[in-house]
Design a protein around this motif. Structure first.
Motif, PDB file in Angstrom:
ATOM      1  N   LYS A   5     -16.583  22.397 -25.393  1.00  0.00           N
ATOM      2  CA  LYS A   5     -15.769  21.414 -24.696  1.00  0.00           C
ATOM      3  C   LYS A   5     -16.637  20.214 -24.340  1.00  0.00           C
ATOM      4  CE  LYS A   5     -12.607  21.099 -20.787  1.00  0.00           C
ATOM      5  NZ  LYS A   5     -12.004  21.801 -19.660  1.00  0.00           N
ATOM      6  N   ARG A   6     -17.860  20.502 -23.918  1.00  0.00           N
ATOM      7  CA  ARG A   6     -18.815  19.437 -23.618  1.00  0.00           C
ATOM      8  C   ARG A   6     -20.246  19.973 -23.631  1.00  0.00           C
ATOM      9  NH1 ARG A   6     -15.983  18.587 -17.850  1.00  0.00           N
ATOM     10  NH2 ARG A   6     -15.704  20.796 -17.455  1.00  0.00           N
ATOM     11  N   SER A   8     -24.344  18.707 -22.505  1.00  0.00           N
ATOM     12  CA  SER A   8     -25.259  17.722 -21.948  1.00  0.00           C
ATOM     13  C   SER A   8     -26.662  18.145 -22.353  1.00  0.00           C
ATOM     14  CB  SER A   8     -25.131  17.672 -20.425  1.00  0.00           C
ATOM     15  OG  SER A   8     -26.295  17.101 -19.877  1.00  0.00           O
ATOM     16  N   SER A  16     -23.957  23.611 -21.934  1.00  0.00           N
ATOM     17  CA  SER A  16     -22.784  23.490 -22.781  1.00  0.00           C
ATOM     18  C   SER A  16     -21.664  24.367 -22.253  1.00  0.00           C
ATOM     19  CB  SER A  16     -23.139  23.878 -24.212  1.00  0.00           C
ATOM     20  OG  SER A  16     -23.760  25.139 -24.213  1.00  0.00           O
ATOM     21  N   GLN A  17     -20.445  23.932 -22.531  1.00  0.00           N
ATOM     22  CA  GLN A  17     -19.290  24.715 -22.113  1.00  0.00           C
ATOM     23  C   GLN A  17     -18.459  25.055 -23.350  1.00  0.00           C
ATOM     24  OE1 GLN A  17     -16.608  22.748 -19.381  1.00  0.00           O
ATOM     25  NE2 GLN A  17     -15.449  24.617 -19.016  1.00  0.00           N
ATOM     26  N   THR A  19     -15.414  25.926 -25.744  1.00  0.00           N
ATOM     27  CA  THR A  19     -14.009  25.549 -25.633  1.00  0.00           C
ATOM     28  C   THR A  19     -13.158  26.751 -25.252  1.00  0.00           C
ATOM     29  OG1 THR A  19     -14.509  24.153 -27.489  1.00  0.00           O
ATOM     30  CG2 THR A  19     -12.213  24.253 -26.807  1.00  0.00           C
ATOM     31  N   GLU A 164     -15.307  20.903 -13.226  1.00  0.00           N
ATOM     32  CA  GLU A 164     -15.803  19.530 -13.301  1.00  0.00           C
ATOM     33  C   GLU A 164     -16.974  19.359 -12.332  1.00  0.00           C
ATOM     34  OE1 GLU A 164     -14.459  17.543 -15.493  1.00  0.00           O
ATOM     35  OE2 GLU A 164     -12.914  19.021 -16.010  1.00  0.00           O
ATOM     36  N   PHE A 167     -20.027  21.299 -13.597  1.00  0.00           N
ATOM     37  CA  PHE A 167     -20.716  20.640 -14.706  1.00  0.00           C
ATOM     38  C   PHE A 167     -21.567  19.479 -14.189  1.00  0.00           C
ATOM     39  CE2 PHE A 167     -20.925  17.612 -18.310  1.00  0.00           C
ATOM     40  CZ  PHE A 167     -21.568  18.433 -19.231  1.00  0.00           C
TER      41      PHE A 167
END
Lengths: 183, 107
Positions: A5-6, A8, A16-17, A19, A164, A167
């Motif tokens: 999903k994202r 950094s 990392s996350q 999905t 959110e 993260f």
């Protein structure tokens, strides 16, 4: 699992996350042999001992409390159905994939990053491979585990309602040059 | 800062991972009790200076309740034990007596 999903990767640690991450919670009497055998058979993983995890946060079985386990799998719907039909007596099996978020942290500074927010001894002697700890990160309830060594990699779960925040918290905590190099 | 050990998951952590739940070993009066009993159950709590027994919950950890014996004056923890007990177990009483020889159970 290759989709994220994202991610950094600018900090000391890569965050990392994934999905998709299937999670199924089980509440049952874990001292009951029949229950344990059924869970081990369906998940294909050995029952973890107290505060341990078998596998990782992509495919694994984690010890949450004396009567609670968390299954990490690819297909939570099938897992839920299978567990529901295999267990008997007083128990609960629920698909919580959409209620939790998973983060993967990789890099040798991960211990330092986590230690910034959790009241947990994260020294290499105290926190080792396979350890799974429910605690808080800042003011958010989380659980994290160590899944591999050198480079250290950790997995962390929190409620999806605070993902959110989590993260951003992690990204801030691993900014370049911000690690105390204490652990 | 209190440092508690959760008897349910074995974690030794500082107090921010836990939440206090008030006096332990009180009898709940609800249906069929009179107003005086109910008032007593709700409001009349012991607040001793010294040894006290409390309920705690490991909120950020395993989520389970347990009991703790501690000293309200020195913040010393004598021990923690299962929430499924109607009175402090022998081992806890012993641990308290060891450090507070003149402590009386019913104060």
């Amino acid at each position: 699992m290759s989709e994220f999903k994202r991610i950094s990767a600018d900090g000391e640690v890569t965050i990392s996350q994934p999905t998709l991450n299937g999670m199924v919670t089980i509440r049952a009497d874990l001292t009951d042999e029949k229950t344990v055998t059924a869970i081990e058979q369906i998940t294909g993983m050995a029952l973890p001992s107290q505060r341990k995890i078998t596998g990782d946060l992509i495919r694994g079985l984690a010890w949450m409390s004396p009567d609670e386990l968390m299954v990490f799998c690819d297909d939570p719907e099938t897992m839920t159905t299978q567990l529901n039909s295999a267990l008997s007596g007083a128990f609960l099996v629920a698909d919580v994939s959409h209620a939790r978020a998973v983060f993967l942290l990789q890099g040798d500074g991960t211990r330092e990053v986590l230690a910034k927010g959790a009241p947990v001894d994260l020294s290499p002697e105290a926190f080792t491979l396979g350890d799974f700890r429910r605690t808080r990160m800042g003011q958010v309830a989380v659980a994290f585990c160590m899944t591999s060594q050198s480079p250290d990699s950790f997995g962390l779960i929190c409620f999806s309602s605070v993902q959110e925040f989590m993260f951003e918290w992690l990204v801030t905590a691993c900014k370049k040059g911000s690690l105390p190099a204490y652990l | 800062m209190l440092f508690l050990t959760c008897p349910n998951c074995g974690v030794a952590a500082e107090e921010t991972e836990f939440h206090g739940g008030g006096e332990a070993h009180i009898k709940r009066f609800s249906d069929g009790s009179d107003d005086k009993q109910f008032t007593g159950y709700l409001f009349d709590k012991k607040n001793p200076r010294g040894v006290l027994f409390e309920r705690w919950r490991h909120v950020y950890g395993c989520g389970q309740w347990f009991h703790a014996a501690r000293c309200s004056a020195t913040l010393e923890i004598f021990g923690t034990y299962s929430a499924q007990s109607i009175e402090p177990p022998e081992a806890i009483i012993k641990a308290v007596r060891k450090k507070r020889p003149d402590w009386k159970a019913k104060s």
